[in-house]
Write a protein that holds these residues in place. Structure first.
Motif, PDB file in Angstrom:
ATOM      1  N   LEU A 117       0.825  -1.213   0.000  1.00  0.00           N
ATOM      2  CA  LEU A 117       0.000   0.000   0.000  1.00  0.00           C
ATOM      3  C   LEU A 117       0.857   1.259   0.000  1.00  0.00           C
ATOM      4  O   LEU A 117       0.476   2.268  -0.607  1.00  0.00           O
ATOM      5  CB  LEU A 117      -0.930  -0.012   1.218  1.00  0.00           C
ATOM      6  CG  LEU A 117      -2.077  -1.036   1.136  1.00  0.00           C
ATOM      7  CD1 LEU A 117      -2.740  -1.202   2.499  1.00  0.00           C
ATOM      8  CD2 LEU A 117      -3.099  -0.624   0.087  1.00  0.00           C
ATOM      9  N   ARG A 118       2.008   1.226   0.635  1.00  0.00           N
ATOM     10  CA  ARG A 118       2.929   2.367   0.565  1.00  0.00           C
ATOM     11  C   ARG A 118       3.289   2.671  -0.883  1.00  0.00           C
ATOM     12  O   ARG A 118       3.405   3.838  -1.283  1.00  0.00           O
ATOM     13  CB  ARG A 118       4.210   2.079   1.350  1.00  0.00           C
ATOM     14  CG  ARG A 118       4.111   2.192   2.856  1.00  0.00           C
ATOM     15  CD  ARG A 118       5.435   1.836   3.517  1.00  0.00           C
ATOM     16  NE  ARG A 118       6.535   2.684   3.042  1.00  0.00           N
ATOM     17  CZ  ARG A 118       7.829   2.373   3.197  1.00  0.00           C
ATOM     18  NH1 ARG A 118       8.178   1.231   3.779  1.00  0.00           N
ATOM     19  NH2 ARG A 118       8.755   3.196   2.748  1.00  0.00           N
ATOM     20  N   GLY A 119       3.481   1.615  -1.674  1.00  0.00           N
ATOM     21  CA  GLY A 119       3.866   1.804  -3.068  1.00  0.00           C
ATOM     22  C   GLY A 119       2.721   2.190  -3.981  1.00  0.00           C
ATOM     23  O   GLY A 119       2.928   2.889  -4.977  1.00  0.00           O
ATOM     24  N   LEU A 120       1.494   1.769  -3.618  1.00  0.00           N
ATOM     25  CA  LEU A 120       0.364   1.969  -4.527  1.00  0.00           C
ATOM     26  C   LEU A 120      -0.497   3.188  -4.214  1.00  0.00           C
ATOM     27  O   LEU A 120      -1.128   3.749  -5.113  1.00  0.00           O
ATOM     28  CB  LEU A 120      -0.537   0.726  -4.530  1.00  0.00           C
ATOM     29  CG  LEU A 120       0.072  -0.583  -5.033  1.00  0.00           C
ATOM     30  CD1 LEU A 120      -0.980  -1.689  -5.000  1.00  0.00           C
ATOM     31  CD2 LEU A 120       0.638  -0.427  -6.442  1.00  0.00           C
ATOM     32  N   ALA A 121      -0.568   3.576  -2.940  1.00  0.00           N
ATOM     33  CA  ALA A 121      -1.515   4.625  -2.527  1.00  0.00           C
ATOM     34  C   ALA A 121      -0.861   6.000  -2.498  1.00  0.00           C
ATOM     35  O   ALA A 121      -1.056   6.775  -1.548  1.00  0.00           O
ATOM     36  CB  ALA A 121      -2.112   4.282  -1.168  1.00  0.00           C
ATOM     37  N   ALA A 122      -0.127   6.319  -3.546  1.00  0.00           N
ATOM     38  CA  ALA A 122       0.600   7.590  -3.589  1.00  0.00           C
ATOM     39  C   ALA A 122      -0.324   8.786  -3.781  1.00  0.00           C
ATOM     40  O   ALA A 122       0.040   9.916  -3.448  1.00  0.00           O
ATOM     41  CB  ALA A 122       1.646   7.561  -4.695  1.00  0.00           C
ATOM     42  N   ASP A 123      -1.515   8.553  -4.325  1.00  0.00           N
ATOM     43  CA  ASP A 123      -2.429   9.662  -4.626  1.00  0.00           C
ATOM     44  C   ASP A 123      -3.451   9.918  -3.525  1.00  0.00           C
ATOM     45  O   ASP A 123      -4.393  10.672  -3.723  1.00  0.00           O
ATOM     46  CB  ASP A 123      -3.160   9.375  -5.945  1.00  0.00           C
ATOM     47  CG  ASP A 123      -2.195   9.297  -7.120  1.00  0.00           C
ATOM     48  OD1 ASP A 123      -1.185  10.016  -7.103  1.00  0.00           O
ATOM     49  OD2 ASP A 123      -2.457   8.505  -8.043  1.00  0.00           O
ATOM     50  N   GLY A 124      -3.268   9.274  -2.388  1.00  0.00           N
ATOM     51  CA  GLY A 124      -4.203   9.471  -1.284  1.00  0.00           C
ATOM     52  C   GLY A 124      -4.783   8.153  -0.819  1.00  0.00           C
ATOM     53  O   GLY A 124      -4.615   7.116  -1.472  1.00  0.00           O
ATOM     54  N   PRO A 125      -5.473   8.168   0.321  1.00  0.00           N
ATOM     55  CA  PRO A 125      -5.992   6.928   0.896  1.00  0.00           C
ATOM     56  C   PRO A 125      -6.984   6.228  -0.016  1.00  0.00           C
ATOM     57  O   PRO A 125      -7.769   6.865  -0.721  1.00  0.00           O
ATOM     58  CB  PRO A 125      -6.661   7.389   2.201  1.00  0.00           C
ATOM     59  CG  PRO A 125      -6.920   8.856   2.017  1.00  0.00           C
ATOM     60  CD  PRO A 125      -5.823   9.352   1.142  1.00  0.00           C
ATOM     61  N   VAL A 126      -6.934   4.905   0.004  1.00  0.00           N
ATOM     62  CA  VAL A 126      -7.817   4.083  -0.824  1.00  0.00           C
ATOM     63  C   VAL A 126      -8.744   3.272   0.072  1.00  0.00           C
ATOM     64  O   VAL A 126      -8.542   3.168   1.280  1.00  0.00           O
ATOM     65  CB  VAL A 126      -6.992   3.134  -1.725  1.00  0.00           C
ATOM     66  CG1 VAL A 126      -6.081   3.925  -2.644  1.00  0.00           C
ATOM     67  CG2 VAL A 126      -6.188   2.136  -0.888  1.00  0.00           C
TER      68      VAL A 126
END
Length: 328
Positions: free
Chosen positions: A143-152
């Motif tokens: 999630l650190r790598g994927l959620a760069a644009d804000g919380p999912v």
């Protein structure tokens, strides 16, 4: 690069191209879901990834062997879905890109950084990852790598909330990835649903944290009383229409079906319920998914890894259909 064209491979001796996925199941190099192998993210829609790490377990180890055994049991998978008619390999460009490599396997912080950097590169390439663990601690750096644009949003299918705090002096363990993800703004607790929670605990800390932050906790008794269709509807209501990540812990299943896991809890999902549950999340905008906590040493029959491979196939169908439906 993907070997051959359209998933085909070239016979080194004869020059003939053939499709490994359609060969007898005992042949070829084992890959996730019999997908072609790739050494680049170019021209891919979905990447299948292994994370052979179990340094975050609190008791029984063995999930480091999960990705390899899931690949082995993936030889049982076929292409066309018997319920939906979907063929993910006809809908999206898919390949097994191998395993995450670690710079220092005994340093938990470096392991987390290595995984996060790996998935940041996958996100940057515009590829959707489907991963096999490994213990559940790996989902936090994913999630650190994927959620760069804000919380999912998060759909977590699990026997445990995994929102406990520090354990034995470390926050990086398989009982706390979603507490860390929440604290660091990677997931929106109001768009998080935890399905199948059960089992006695020595402290209510994890349950309390989930409830206090606004996560929707569905204990197994509620799941059983509601039925799978109602659980699907409630989960979809919670996560809404925004980006969502799906994490499937194999211990959400009753150990009668999946004994090969580190923290088994009786009274869980059947294998059929698990498949029905995942199928209920068609059309959701998944940014990624994982299947974790398959520990082959605790199940010599291979059934747990077979369920893990089957769940990966079900998740792949969801992702591939979404890819096809969102093509310009």
């Amino acid at each position: 690069m993907v070997k051959g064209t359209n998933g085909t491979r070239r016979n080194a001796a004869t020059g003939e191209h053939y499709l490994p996925r359609h060969e007898p199941r005992y042949r070829e190099i084992a890959s996730f879901l019999r997908a072609p192998l790739a050494d680049t993210l170019e021209a891919l829609d979905i990447a299948l990834v292994g994370i052979p790490f179990d340094g975050g377990v609190s008791n029984r180890p063995g999930t480091r062997h999960g990705p390899r055994e899931i690949r082995n049991l993936s030889s049982m998978m076929r292409s066309a879905h018997h319920v939906t008619g979907l063929d993910p390999f006809a809908q999206a460009r898919i390949a097994d890109i191998g395993d995450v490599r670690f710079s220092s396997i005994f340093d938990l912080n470096k392991v987390s950084d290595d995984i996060a950097a790996y998935y940041a590169a996958i996100r940057k390439a515009g590829v959707i990852p489907l991963s096999a663990g490994g213990d559940h601690s790996i989902t936090f750096p994913i999630l650190r790598g994927l959620a760069a644009d804000g919380p999912v949003g998060l759909i977590q299918i699990d026997a445990h909330t995994d929102t406990w705090d520090e354990f034995q002096g470390s926050k990086f363990h398989h009982g706390g990835p979603f507490r860390l993800a929440c604290e660091q703004g990677l997931i929106d607790p109001k768009r998080t649903v935890q399905i199948g929670i059960r089992g006695a605990q020595n402290t209510t800390q994890g349950w309390d944290y989930s409830h206090e932050t606004g996560m929707r906790v569905m204990f197994m008794e509620e799941v059983d009383a509601m039925g799978i269709d109602a659980v699907i509807a409630e989960a979809r209501r919670v996560v809404g229409d925004g980006p969502v990540y799906l994490s499937f812990d194999i211990d959400s299943l009753d150990p009668a079906f999946a004994p090969g896991t580190g923290t088994p809890e009786v009274g869980g999902l059947t294998s059929l319920q698990a498949l029905q549950l995942v199928r209920g999340f068609r059309d959701l905008p998944l940014i990624g998914a994982d299947v974790v906590e398959v520990s082959p040493p605790f199940d010599p029959s291979g059934n747990t890894a077979l369920i893990g491979a089957t769940l990966m196939y079900e998740l792949l169908c969801l992702m591939a259909e979404r890819v096809e439906n969102t093509k310009p």
